[in-house]
Design a protein around this motif. Structure first.
Motif, short mmCIF file in Angstrom:
data_model
loop_
_atom_site.label_atom_id
_atom_site.label_comp_id
_atom_site.label_asym_id
_atom_site.label_seq_id
_atom_site.Cartn_x
_atom_site.Cartn_y
_atom_site.Cartn_z
N LEU A 57 -4.22 -2.35 0.17
CA LEU A 57 -5.54 -2.41 -0.46
C LEU A 57 -5.83 -1.21 -1.36
CD1 LEU A 57 -7.59 -3.80 2.54
CD2 LEU A 57 -6.97 -5.01 0.45
N VAL A 58 -5.46 -0.02 -0.92
CA VAL A 58 -5.77 1.18 -1.72
C VAL A 58 -5.00 1.18 -3.04
CG1 VAL A 58 -5.64 3.70 -1.76
CG2 VAL A 58 -6.52 2.52 0.26
N SER A 61 -6.29 -1.68 -5.38
CA SER A 61 -7.60 -1.36 -5.98
C SER A 61 -7.46 -0.32 -7.08
CB SER A 61 -8.55 -0.83 -4.90
OG SER A 61 -8.72 -1.78 -3.89
N TYR A 62 -6.61 0.67 -6.84
CA TYR A 62 -6.39 1.71 -7.85
C TYR A 62 -5.84 1.11 -9.14
CZ TYR A 62 -4.01 5.49 -10.29
OH TYR A 62 -3.56 6.34 -11.25
N LEU A 64 -6.04 -2.00 -10.15
CA LEU A 64 -7.06 -2.85 -10.79
C LEU A 64 -8.04 -2.01 -11.61
CD1 LEU A 64 -8.05 -5.53 -8.12
CD2 LEU A 64 -6.70 -5.82 -10.19
N MET A 65 -8.44 -0.86 -11.06
CA MET A 65 -9.34 0.02 -11.81
C MET A 65 -8.66 0.58 -13.06
SD MET A 65 -11.58 2.02 -8.92
CE MET A 65 -10.19 2.75 -8.09
N TYR A 114 -2.01 -12.37 -10.37
CA TYR A 114 -3.20 -11.88 -9.68
C TYR A 114 -3.56 -12.76 -8.48
CZ TYR A 114 -4.38 -8.05 -12.79
OH TYR A 114 -4.37 -6.86 -13.47
N MET A 121 -3.79 -9.47 -0.52
CA MET A 121 -4.90 -8.58 -0.16
C MET A 121 -5.89 -9.29 0.76
SD MET A 121 -3.96 -5.91 -1.55
CE MET A 121 -2.30 -6.25 -2.04
N THR A 125 -6.81 -8.11 4.58
CA THR A 125 -8.21 -7.91 4.98
C THR A 125 -8.56 -8.79 6.17
OG1 THR A 125 -8.76 -7.40 2.69
CG2 THR A 125 -10.59 -7.93 4.15
#
Length: 134
Positions: A57-58, A61-62, A64-65, A114, A121, A125
């Motif tokens: 997840l980390v 997310s990084y 994606l940003m 994606y 992801m 979760t």
């Protein structure tokens, strides 16, 4: 950058993470179950699932940003300036996720990439949420 192959040190690190560590973890789980330390097992499961979920997840997310900031949705799947790929396309088994040349890129290909990683992801979760409900 150099086009030399990865050193033996990188290879040994991968064997440690993918081979030895899971075996040790399962031996601890079997020991906890065998000694009926169920409370310890629940804590261990929550920590383990949380660690695995965080490993996915980390970085996801990084990246994606990064892609949103650069306004380039293909960025997480493109080759980086130093020649490597992100964790989503670095391994040879994940080479299908690598971005094709710009003239061959399609919206469908991007959606599949994606959607696949989004499913990974979501499952991480869901597993973490299930572990927290133990």
């Amino acid at each position: 950058m150099s086009s030399e192959p990865a050193s033996d040190r990188d290879w040994r690190g991968n064997v440690w993470i993918t081979g030895v560590l899971p075996i040790v973890i399962w031996l601890v789980v079997l020991w906890l179950v065998g000694t009926s330390r169920v409370a310890n097992l629940k804590v261990f499961v929550v920590l383990f699932i949380g660690f695995v979920a965080g490993m996915f997840l980390v970085p996801f997310s990084y990246h994606l940003m990064r892609a949103a900031r650069a306004r380039n949705p293909w960025l997480p799947f493109e080759q980086q300036p130093w020649g490597r790929y992100t964790f989503m396309a670095n391994h040879r088994w994940q080479s299908l996720f690598r971005a094709p040349p710009e003239e061959r890129r399609t919206t469908g290909g991007l959606v599949v990439r994606y959607a696949t990683w989004g499913g990974v992801m979501a499952s991480a979760t869901y597993a973490l949420a299930g572990a927290l409900r133990l």
